[in-house]
Enzyme design. Structure first.
Site, PDB file in Angstrom:
ATOM      1  N   LYS A  14      76.103 138.514  89.744  1.00  0.00           N
ATOM      2  CA  LYS A  14      75.633 138.139  91.088  1.00  0.00           C
ATOM      3  C   LYS A  14      75.976 139.228  92.107  1.00  0.00           C
ATOM      4  CE  LYS A  14      78.202 134.402  91.201  1.00  0.00           C
ATOM      5  NZ  LYS A  14      78.894 134.506  89.891  1.00  0.00           N
ATOM      6  N   ARG A  89      78.609 126.562  95.955  1.00  0.00           N
ATOM      7  CA  ARG A  89      79.085 126.341  94.596  1.00  0.00           C
ATOM      8  C   ARG A  89      79.289 124.877  94.291  1.00  0.00           C
ATOM      9  NH1 ARG A  89      81.858 131.689  94.001  1.00  0.00           N
ATOM     10  NH2 ARG A  89      82.420 131.822  91.822  1.00  0.00           N
ATOM     11  N   ARG A 124      85.791 144.502  83.428  1.00  0.00           N
ATOM     12  CA  ARG A 124      85.573 144.754  84.860  1.00  0.00           C
ATOM     13  C   ARG A 124      86.792 145.433  85.485  1.00  0.00           C
ATOM     14  NH1 ARG A 124      83.396 140.294  88.707  1.00  0.00           N
ATOM     15  NH2 ARG A 124      84.986 139.033  87.702  1.00  0.00           N
ATOM     16  N   ARG A 157      91.106 142.416  88.220  1.00  0.00           N
ATOM     17  CA  ARG A 157      91.224 141.227  89.064  1.00  0.00           C
ATOM     18  C   ARG A 157      92.139 140.206  88.389  1.00  0.00           C
ATOM     19  NH1 ARG A 157      85.439 139.093  91.229  1.00  0.00           N
ATOM     20  NH2 ARG A 157      86.280 137.072  90.626  1.00  0.00           N
ATOM     21  N   ARG A 168      87.484 129.282  84.760  1.00  0.00           N
ATOM     22  CA  ARG A 168      86.385 129.487  85.724  1.00  0.00           C
ATOM     23  C   ARG A 168      85.054 129.053  85.129  1.00  0.00           C
ATOM     24  NH1 ARG A 168      87.150 135.599  87.002  1.00  0.00           N
ATOM     25  NH2 ARG A 168      85.291 135.391  88.295  1.00  0.00           N
TER      26      ARG A 168
END
Ligand code: AP5
Length: 216
Positions: A14, A89, A124, A157, A168
């Site tokens: 996203k 969300r 990531r 992260r 998540r």
């Protein structure tokens, strides 16, 4: 004018696609996740309250994120459109957005398998200073561990740890995925295959918006 929502599970791309479309259309990409991380880094009261939620893979309470978005959308740069990345969300967040009088043009839902998501999140890397996002394999920085844009150190992260990613994903399926039906009923949902290269996905997303480009 485009008022867009980038929708999809964590790690679906996203943020990556929001930044590309933002450049293409000259409208801001607004990420609630980035705003929350900045508040945590600055130890603001909101950041301190949000920390335990994000680090465990839960959603920050609706009233907090609704407040953030309400304020952000009044800023001047949103007058000609905007891209929401990571908001709404939950159904109450979507209802709050509608009650702000915001007319959504399209909701682009990026479909990516849970397996590919785990792969993306584990690679990531994020710039510790400017939040630019990289992937060790799919979008590496020129110099390992350093941001191309500002030269600062790249970090992992906190919520990209395997156990938090699993949490998540569960949160997404339970609390966020029902929004697909919500926006589908309003005829706003466009489903885009989020797998393949970043360029392939951009092309599909832009085509879904009626833009056909040969170089993105
Ligand atoms: P947030 O920051 O929004 O996280 P997220 O939705 O879980 O999404 P991500 O940022 O992890 O992924 P993305 O889909 O943007 O993918 P990206 O482009 O980075 O939220 C974090 C937390 O804040 C939440 O868990 C929650 O606690 C809180 N929060 C935020 N908004 C909230 C709200 N509205 N309500 C309540 N709480 C809220 O890509 C991922 C990786 O894959 C990158 O490394 C990228 O380089 C790579 N990649 C991207 N596209 C491709 C591709 N096509 N092929 C290969 N690799 C790719």
């Amino acid at each position: 004018m485009y008022n867009l929502i980038m929708f999809g599970p964590p790690g679906a791309g996203k943020g990556t696609q929001a930044k590309i479309i933002s450049k293409q259309f000259g409208i801001p990409a607004i990420s609630t996740g980035e705003m929350i991380r900045a508040a945590i880094k600055a130890s603001t009261p909101m950041g301190l309250a949000a920390k335990s939620y994000t680090e465990s893979g839960s959603l920050v309470p609706d009233e907090v994120v609704i407040g953030i978005i309400k304020e952000r959308l009044t800023e001047d740069d949103c007058k000609n459109g905007f891209i929401l990345d990571g908001f709404p969300r939950t159904i109450p967040q979507a209802e709050a957005l509608a009650s702000m009088g915001v007319e959504i043009t399209k909701v682009i839902s990026f479909e990516v398998s849970d397996k590919a998501i785990v792969d993306r999140m584990s690679g990531r890397r994020l710039c510790s200073a400017c939040s630019a996002s990289y992937h060790t394999v799919y979008a590496p920085s020129a110099e390992e561990g350093k941001c191309d844009a500002c030269g600062s150190e790249l970090i992992i992260r906190k919520d990209d740890r395997k156990d938090v990613v699993e949490s998540r994903l569960l949160t997404y399926h339970r609390e966020t995925e029902p929004l697909k039906e919500f926006y589908s009923k309003l005829n706003l949902l466009v489903v885009v295959d989020g797998e393949g290269t970043v360029e392939d996905v951009s092309k599909r997303a832009l085509e879904a918006l009626g833009v056909v480009l040969h170089n993105v």
